[in-house]
Design a protein around this motif. Structure first.
Motif, PDB file in Angstrom:
ATOM      1  N   VAL A 219      60.486  69.683  67.238  1.00 59.81           N
ATOM      2  CA  VAL A 219      59.233  68.847  66.709  1.00 59.81           C
ATOM      3  C   VAL A 219      58.666  67.987  67.825  1.00 59.81           C
ATOM      4  O   VAL A 219      59.534  67.246  68.611  1.00 59.81           O
ATOM      5  N   THR A 220      57.312  68.122  68.016  1.00 59.81           N
ATOM      6  CA  THR A 220      56.846  67.305  68.846  1.00 59.81           C
ATOM      7  C   THR A 220      56.454  65.900  68.432  1.00 59.81           C
ATOM      8  O   THR A 220      56.099  65.646  67.422  1.00 59.81           O
ATOM      9  N   PRO A 221      56.757  64.704  69.139  1.00 59.76           N
ATOM     10  CA  PRO A 221      56.640  63.497  69.014  1.00 59.76           C
ATOM     11  C   PRO A 221      55.140  63.152  68.393  1.00 59.76           C
ATOM     12  O   PRO A 221      54.298  63.686  69.263  1.00 59.76           O
ATOM     13  N   SER A 222      54.929  62.462  67.563  1.00 56.77           N
ATOM     14  CA  SER A 222      53.339  62.451  67.066  1.00 56.77           C
ATOM     15  C   SER A 222      53.057  60.745  66.669  1.00 56.77           C
ATOM     16  O   SER A 222      54.085  60.279  66.106  1.00 56.77           O
ATOM     17  N   GLU A 223      51.883  60.511  66.919  1.00 53.71           N
ATOM     18  CA  GLU A 223      51.315  59.228  66.346  1.00 53.71           C
ATOM     19  C   GLU A 223      50.154  59.573  65.448  1.00 53.71           C
ATOM     20  O   GLU A 223      49.688  58.539  64.971  1.00 53.71           O
ATOM     21  N   ALA A 224      50.253  60.753  64.644  1.00 50.73           N
ATOM     22  CA  ALA A 224      49.070  61.067  63.901  1.00 50.73           C
ATOM     23  C   ALA A 224      49.696  61.445  62.661  1.00 50.73           C
ATOM     24  O   ALA A 224      51.017  61.473  62.331  1.00 50.73           O
ATOM     25  N   PRO A 225      48.979  61.668  61.440  1.00 50.65           N
ATOM     26  CA  PRO A 225      49.326  62.172  60.203  1.00 50.65           C
ATOM     27  C   PRO A 225      49.902  63.447  60.238  1.00 50.65           C
ATOM     28  O   PRO A 225      49.650  64.107  58.996  1.00 50.65           O
ATOM     29  N   PHE A 226      50.313  63.936  60.924  1.00 44.81           N
ATOM     30  CA  PHE A 226      50.974  65.421  61.217  1.00 44.81           C
ATOM     31  C   PHE A 226      51.895  65.663  62.080  1.00 44.81           C
ATOM     32  O   PHE A 226      52.132  64.839  63.006  1.00 44.81           O
ATOM     33  N   LEU A 227      52.852  66.605  61.966  1.00 46.47           N
ATOM     34  CA  LEU A 227      53.755  67.015  63.122  1.00 46.47           C
ATOM     35  C   LEU A 227      53.626  68.679  63.360  1.00 46.47           C
ATOM     36  O   LEU A 227      53.461  69.327  62.714  1.00 46.47           O
ATOM     37  N   LEU A 228      53.878  68.915  64.630  1.00 45.86           N
ATOM     38  CA  LEU A 228      53.707  70.025  65.187  1.00 45.86           C
ATOM     39  C   LEU A 228      55.124  70.628  65.232  1.00 45.86           C
ATOM     40  O   LEU A 228      55.769  70.057  65.994  1.00 45.86           O
ATOM     41  N   LEU A 229      55.337  71.700  64.868  1.00 45.11           N
ATOM     42  CA  LEU A 229      56.467  72.426  65.051  1.00 45.11           C
ATOM     43  C   LEU A 229      56.846  73.732  65.645  1.00 45.11           C
ATOM     44  O   LEU A 229      56.018  74.732  65.495  1.00 45.11           O
ATOM     45  N   ASP A 230      57.431  73.888  66.536  1.00 44.32           N
ATOM     46  CA  ASP A 230      57.890  75.055  67.284  1.00 44.32           C
ATOM     47  C   ASP A 230      58.761  75.623  66.538  1.00 44.32           C
ATOM     48  O   ASP A 230      59.947  75.343  66.666  1.00 44.32           O
TER      49      ASP A 230
END
Length: 350
Positions: A272-283
């Motif tokens: 899971v990529t660290p995020s400051e947004a209202p979503f998460l990017l998953l590999d």
């Protein structure tokens, strides 16, 4: 007349499901709206019987308070993308190069190519280290879509200085900045900020946003703006939303808390990529399932998630929104993880 150049510029898929039977985690719009906003929209009917004030001073003043800038620097637009298009259309011409982050919003390179220019891609995490010289425009998405990564304020300001020195306009897309408590760079010399009211206020159909720009470029944006380019209901609703400080604070707190909880749970199975947004990017590459299978399996369980392989440079990723607690629990279950720490009771309207 030959339109082949336009036919080649297919639009990349955006998040958002058109199936009302699915719980939509593919789009990044707030599942909640400010209290009273429907009444404001309905009351705007009377205003819709006449042309809106030109320029729309009340909207510009609300936007200026919202991002802390001079109202004269605000250029109302029908959505953030309209602000992006107007900026690129003014800055980029045939044969020009534009510095564009990747992976990031697919509309940046598309709009550059529509103007006859060519995007020069640079990794999103190092875009502020790039040389803006010899580019007609530099683009930064803060926080970035789809990674959710944001940039150090000092580094962004130093990049803006280098862009000014190179006589290269800097476009900063702040579509998701409202979900953070970090200040906008709106009003900085040589910088054009694009803001959308779609995401934070959960109103994608309103089509309201704005650009902020000063100096000669700001004057050019104001001249290029069509009169009455934003409807009376959108102007009234947008101005109302931008002044709902308590709603904004509550949304930020919920997104921050839920994003942390979701990331911890999802990290048991995915990168899971660290995020400051209202979503998460998953590999999902190490999960043993393909992106297509994960998207399909989630859909079978009533959940729509974003296939992120449409973003440049991503080949094993999905993107998921951060919604309300009980909804997020459904997502976690659909992705094969559980969060034992949650105390969500299902009170959310799902």
């Amino acid at each position: 007349m030959n339109f082949d150049h336009a036919i080649d510029l297919d639009r990349e898929p955006h998040g958002s499901s058109d199936d009302p039977g699915l719980l939509d985690f593919s789009a990044n719009t707030n599942p909640e709206v400010p209290e009273g906003v429907e009444d404001v929209y309905r009351e705007a009917f009377a205003e819709s019987r006449t042309y809106p004030a030109e320029p729309p001073a009340a909207f510009r003043e609300a936007a200026a308070e919202y991002v802390d800038c001079d109202p004269d620097a605000v250029v109302p637009t029908p959505g953030g993308l309209a602000a992006i298009r107007a900026t690129i259309a003014l800055a980029v011409g045939p044969g020009d190069s534009a510095l564009v982050p990747a992976p990031s919003f697919g509309e940046y390179p598309r709009e550059v190519r529509l103007q006859g220019g060519e995007p020069s891609f640079v990794p999103d995490e190092s875009v502020l280290e790039a040389d803006p010289s010899d580019h007609a425009l530099a683009v930064v998405c803060a926080p970035n879509n789809p990674t959710g990564a944001d940039y150090d304020r000092g580094a962004l300001e130093r990049f803006a200085v280098r862009c000014r020195s190179a006589d290269t306009p800097l476009l900063v897309d702040e579509a998701f900045r409202g979900f953070t408590d970090r200040p906008s760079i709106a009003g900085a010399e040589g910088v054009v900020v694009a803001r959308s009211l779609t995401k934070l206020f959960g109103l994608p159909g309103i089509r309201a946003g704005f650009a902020v720009a000063t100096g000669e470029f700001g004057a050019a944006l104001r001249r290029a703006r069509r009169p009455w380019n934003v409807s009376a209901p959108a102007l009234s609703t947008g101005a109302y939303c931008m002044r709902r400080e308590e709603f904004i604070r509550a949304t930020r707190d919920r997104v921050r808390s839920e994003r942390s909880r979701m990331r911890e749970a999802l990290a048991e199975r995915y990168e899971v990529t660290p995020s400051e947004a209202p979503f998460l990017l998953l590999d999902v590459g190490e999960s043993g399932r393909s992106v297509a299978r994960i998207v399909a399996d989630a859909r079978d369980r009533g959940i729509a998630i974003r296939d992120a392989t449409t973003f440049r440079g991503l080949d094993s990723h999905v993107r998921v929104a951060v919604r309300r607690p009980a909804e997020n629990d459904r997502l976690l279950a659909a992705l094969g993880v559980e969060d034992a720490s949650t105390d969500a009771t299902g009170d959310d309207d799902v």
